[in-house]
Structure formats: structure tokens, C-alpha cells
Scaffold this motif. Structure first.
Motif, PDB file in Angstrom:
ATOM      1  N   VAL A 147     -18.275 -56.840  -6.943  1.00  0.00           N
ATOM      2  CA  VAL A 147     -17.644 -56.882  -5.645  1.00  0.00           C
ATOM      3  C   VAL A 147     -18.780 -57.404  -4.738  1.00  0.00           C
ATOM      4  N   VAL A 148     -18.486 -58.400  -3.746  1.00  0.00           N
ATOM      5  CA  VAL A 148     -19.615 -58.969  -3.021  1.00  0.00           C
ATOM      6  C   VAL A 148     -19.238 -58.798  -1.667  1.00  0.00           C
ATOM      7  N   ARG A 149     -19.908 -58.004  -0.740  1.00  0.00           N
ATOM      8  CA  ARG A 149     -19.845 -57.980   0.507  1.00  0.00           C
ATOM      9  C   ARG A 149     -20.675 -58.651   1.513  1.00  0.00           C
ATOM     10  N   VAL A 150     -20.277 -59.395   2.457  1.00  0.00           N
ATOM     11  CA  VAL A 150     -20.935 -60.553   3.323  1.00  0.00           C
ATOM     12  C   VAL A 150     -20.409 -60.034   4.670  1.00  0.00           C
ATOM     13  N   PHE A 151     -21.565 -60.315   5.568  1.00  0.00           N
ATOM     14  CA  PHE A 151     -21.151 -60.294   7.136  1.00  0.00           C
ATOM     15  C   PHE A 151     -21.235 -61.463   7.410  1.00  0.00           C
ATOM     16  N   ASN A 152     -20.376 -61.637   8.661  1.00  0.00           N
ATOM     17  CA  ASN A 152     -20.087 -62.969   9.421  1.00  0.00           C
ATOM     18  C   ASN A 152     -21.070 -63.057  10.518  1.00  0.00           C
ATOM     19  N   ASP A 173     -16.594 -72.180  -7.546  1.00  0.00           N
ATOM     20  CA  ASP A 173     -16.966 -70.841  -7.630  1.00  0.00           C
ATOM     21  C   ASP A 173     -16.281 -69.794  -7.125  1.00  0.00           C
ATOM     22  N   VAL A 174     -15.484 -70.182  -6.172  1.00  0.00           N
ATOM     23  CA  VAL A 174     -14.696 -69.079  -5.417  1.00  0.00           C
ATOM     24  C   VAL A 174     -13.664 -69.701  -4.592  1.00  0.00           C
ATOM     25  N   VAL A 175     -12.527 -69.221  -4.559  1.00  0.00           N
ATOM     26  CA  VAL A 175     -11.293 -69.541  -3.172  1.00  0.00           C
ATOM     27  C   VAL A 175     -11.375 -68.472  -2.251  1.00  0.00           C
ATOM     28  N   LEU A 176     -11.415 -68.808  -0.922  1.00  0.00           N
ATOM     29  CA  LEU A 176     -11.392 -67.937  -0.053  1.00  0.00           C
ATOM     30  C   LEU A 176     -10.199 -67.903   0.604  1.00  0.00           C
ATOM     31  N   VAL A 177      -9.232 -66.566   0.666  1.00  0.00           N
ATOM     32  CA  VAL A 177      -8.174 -66.642   1.414  1.00  0.00           C
ATOM     33  C   VAL A 177      -8.358 -66.531   2.999  1.00  0.00           C
ATOM     34  N   GLY A 178      -8.121 -67.213   3.933  1.00  0.00           N
ATOM     35  CA  GLY A 178      -7.940 -67.221   5.226  1.00  0.00           C
ATOM     36  C   GLY A 178      -6.653 -66.807   5.782  1.00  0.00           C
ATOM     37  N   PRO A 179      -6.652 -65.328   5.866  1.00  0.00           N
ATOM     38  CA  PRO A 179      -5.292 -64.825   6.138  1.00  0.00           C
ATOM     39  C   PRO A 179      -4.651 -64.987   7.698  1.00  0.00           C
ATOM     40  N   GLN A 210     -12.761 -60.246  -5.192  1.00  0.00           N
ATOM     41  CA  GLN A 210     -14.170 -59.676  -5.381  1.00  0.00           C
ATOM     42  C   GLN A 210     -15.346 -60.037  -3.869  1.00  0.00           C
ATOM     43  N   LEU A 211     -14.962 -61.159  -3.108  1.00  0.00           N
ATOM     44  CA  LEU A 211     -15.408 -61.434  -2.231  1.00  0.00           C
ATOM     45  C   LEU A 211     -15.018 -60.975  -0.894  1.00  0.00           C
ATOM     46  N   PHE A 212     -15.481 -60.193  -0.140  1.00  0.00           N
ATOM     47  CA  PHE A 212     -15.285 -59.525   1.162  1.00  0.00           C
ATOM     48  C   PHE A 212     -16.043 -59.870   2.365  1.00  0.00           C
ATOM     49  N   LEU A 213     -15.277 -60.557   3.291  1.00  0.00           N
ATOM     50  CA  LEU A 213     -16.050 -60.854   4.594  1.00  0.00           C
ATOM     51  C   LEU A 213     -15.814 -59.717   5.437  1.00  0.00           C
ATOM     52  N   ALA A 214     -16.515 -58.743   5.185  1.00  0.00           N
ATOM     53  CA  ALA A 214     -16.465 -57.264   5.953  1.00  0.00           C
ATOM     54  C   ALA A 214     -17.346 -56.983   6.945  1.00  0.00           C
ATOM     55  N   GLY A 215     -17.071 -57.525   8.091  1.00  0.00           N
ATOM     56  CA  GLY A 215     -17.960 -57.259   9.285  1.00  0.00           C
ATOM     57  C   GLY A 215     -18.297 -58.584   9.805  1.00  0.00           C
ATOM     58  N   HIS A 216     -17.997 -58.489  11.119  1.00  0.00           N
ATOM     59  CA  HIS A 216     -18.300 -59.867  12.070  1.00  0.00           C
ATOM     60  C   HIS A 216     -19.179 -59.273  12.988  1.00  0.00           C
ATOM     61  N   ASP A 217     -19.879 -60.640  13.608  1.00  0.00           N
ATOM     62  CA  ASP A 217     -20.928 -60.090  14.721  1.00  0.00           C
ATOM     63  C   ASP A 217     -20.263 -59.719  15.937  1.00  0.00           C
ATOM     64  N   PHE A 218     -19.360 -60.465  16.194  1.00  0.00           N
ATOM     65  CA  PHE A 218     -18.655 -60.309  17.778  1.00  0.00           C
ATOM     66  C   PHE A 218     -18.005 -59.047  17.710  1.00  0.00           C
TER      67      PHE A 218
END
Length: 269
Positions: free
Chosen positions: A13-18, A169-175, A230-238
Motif C-alpha cells: 500500500v502506497v500513501r502519498v500527500f497532495n 504502472d498504475v491507473v488512478l481513479v479520480g472519483p 494500492q495507491l492512496f492520495l491520503a492528504g491534501h495541503d489545502f
């Protein structure tokens, strides 16, 4: 810290910050010091003021703090799509229209014979000319993260073909934009959105392609995780800034309270 591409290949699992609206080297250091994140999602779609120089400084800071990073930008032309790669970042293309569009975008990121990226090794990713050309091209093709965002009707209709594109490598779902496409604008938890995500997850599982999403809360993240995300954009600066200010105000009810001791609501982000 393993690179994002390696983590995805290892089924982690990959956690990234926006970092979009408030990208800076100091923000990158704060994220790294907090710990827990594997990398950064640097936005150039909804945060167009983020320049090539901003990305290079962010990458230097990220690498010094054992964080990987990729840039999200629209797949509109070769030149602008190549720029993040030369800063040392991966790239995820937004607003992909169909399989042919996705294939073209992937080709922009790869040196020949797979792609048509121009060979110039005097930027960050080539150690400013110190990496031999053949070695540079081989390593870049192997190590650079390349992804596409699934949010249009055309991309969803052709998802089974898109996930089979070599070197994707990856597809990102933009909900959020996917909800617009499905006629339920803003309702990212609508079952139409989840049904579409289920189709994407199934297509990815069949060919062993990783996928990710942007969870608005823990319940959403947990459900996506159970579907193989696997890839979670979990956190946004704003959002983090908004929540931090709200939490600060709530800690001073005598100054910011409104009758019930709670801070005044000013709308959601």
C-alpha cells in the motif's frame, strides 16, 4: 524508503500527500518529518502555478528526505509532459480520453524503441550529463513511474484495454470527475461510482496492474483497500491547512466560540 513504483510492484500500500496549492520545500520537509507517507503527489492540473523550478526544488527536498514523488498533469503535449521527468519525478496523466490517448501519453515518457522521448541527459534525472546515454535511457525506462487517471467516459469504456498498455504502472481513479461523468456530480460515494471502481479494480486485477484513488475519508479508503486498491492520495495541503486552522480555533473557545463553544462553520473544502 522504496520508490513508489517498487512498492506497487511488491503489492504494498502506497500513501502519498497532495502538494498542490501550497507546494514548497518547507512543506515537503514537514510531511517527511511527520512520517508515514511514501511520497508526494505534486499537482500541475489544478495547481498550474507550480513551475518546473518548483518541482525541481520539491524533488531535491523529497529525495533528501527519502520520499519519492510524481507529478499529475494533463496529457496535452509531449514537451510539457516530459518536463517533470527531467526533474526526476514520475508522472500521472489526467483526463485521459481513451486507450489511444493513454498509449500516446506513455510513449511520451519512454525512450526508444518503446517510446519517443527525446534523449537529453543533462538534467537532474541524468545527473547533469554524468550518466552515459545508454545507461540513462535504460534506467529511466525501467524506474520512472507512469500512470493515467480514469475519469472520462471514454477511458472507463476502454479500461480493459488501457490496463494492458505495456509500461503503464498504475491507473488512478479520480472519483470527483468520474462522478460528473456518471451523472452524479460530487457524489463520490454514489454506487455508480463504486460500480465503476469495481470494474476498474477487476480489469487491473486480471492483468496485475496497480490502481489508486483519492479517498475523502477512512470508510472510503477501507472499502477501496478491500477491493485491491494500492495507491492512496491520503492528504491534501489545502485540506490540512483548513483542518489545522479549525482545530486551532476550537482550542480557544473563549476567543472563537459562538454560543456553544464551537468554531463557526465556514463551508466544506
Amino acid at each position: 524508503t522504496m520508490a513508489i513504483k517498487a512498492l506497487l510492484k511488491a503489492k504494498k500500500v502506497v500513501r502519498v500527500f497532495n502538494c498542490g496549492q501550497f507546494l514548497s520545500h518547507k512543506l515537503v520537509e514537514v510531511i517527511a518529518n511527520q512520517g508515514g507517507y511514501d511520497g508526494l503527489f505534486i499537482d500541475q492540473e489544478h495547481a498550474s502555478p507550480n513551475t518546473q523550478r518548483d518541482i525541481e526544488i520539491a524533488m531535491i527536498t523529497a529525495e533528501a528526505n527519502n520520499l519519492d514523488a510524481f507529478v499529475r498533469r494533463p496529457a496535452v503535449d509531449y514537451a510539457s509532459s516530459m518536463a517533470p521527468l527531467e526533474a526526476g519525478a514520475g508522472v500521472i496523466f489526467s483526463m485521459i480520453e481513451n486507450c489511444a490517448h493513454a498509449e500516446e501519453a506513455v510513449k511520451w515518457t519512454k525512450f526508444g524503441p518503446r517510446g519517443k522521448r527525446g534523449l537529453f541527459g543533462a538534467n537532474r534525472d541524468g545527473k547533469y550529463g554524468q550518466t552515459p546515454a545508454a545507461e540513462y535511457a535504460k534506467e529511466a525506462n525501467e524506474k520512472t513511474l507512469v500512470g493515467v487517471q480514469i475519469e472520462s467516459k471514454g477511458a472507463l469504456d476502454e479500461i480493459e484495454d488501457i490496463v494492458r498498455i505495456p509500461d503503464l504502472d498504475v491507473v488512478l481513479v479520480g472519483p470527483a470527475d468520474l462522478s460528473q461523468t456518471l451523472g452524479v456530480t460530487g457524489e463520490v460515494s454514489h454506487e455508480r461510482v463504486w460500480d465503476a471502481m469495481g470494474r476498474i479494480a477487476k480489469a487491473c486485477e486480471e492483468v496485475d496492474t496497480a490502481w489508486g484513488t483519492v479517498p475523502p475519508n477512512e470508510e472510503y479508503a477501507s472499502r477501496a483497500l478491500s477491493m485491491g486498491c494500492q495507491l492512496f492520495l491520503a492528504g491534501h495541503d489545502f485540506a490540512t491547512l483548513n483542518m489545522g486552522i479549525a482545530a486551532t480555533k476550537s482550542s480557544f473557545p473563549s476567543l472563537f466560540g459562538h454560543g456553544n463553544g464551537k468554531p463557526e462553520a465556514r463551508g466544506a473544502y
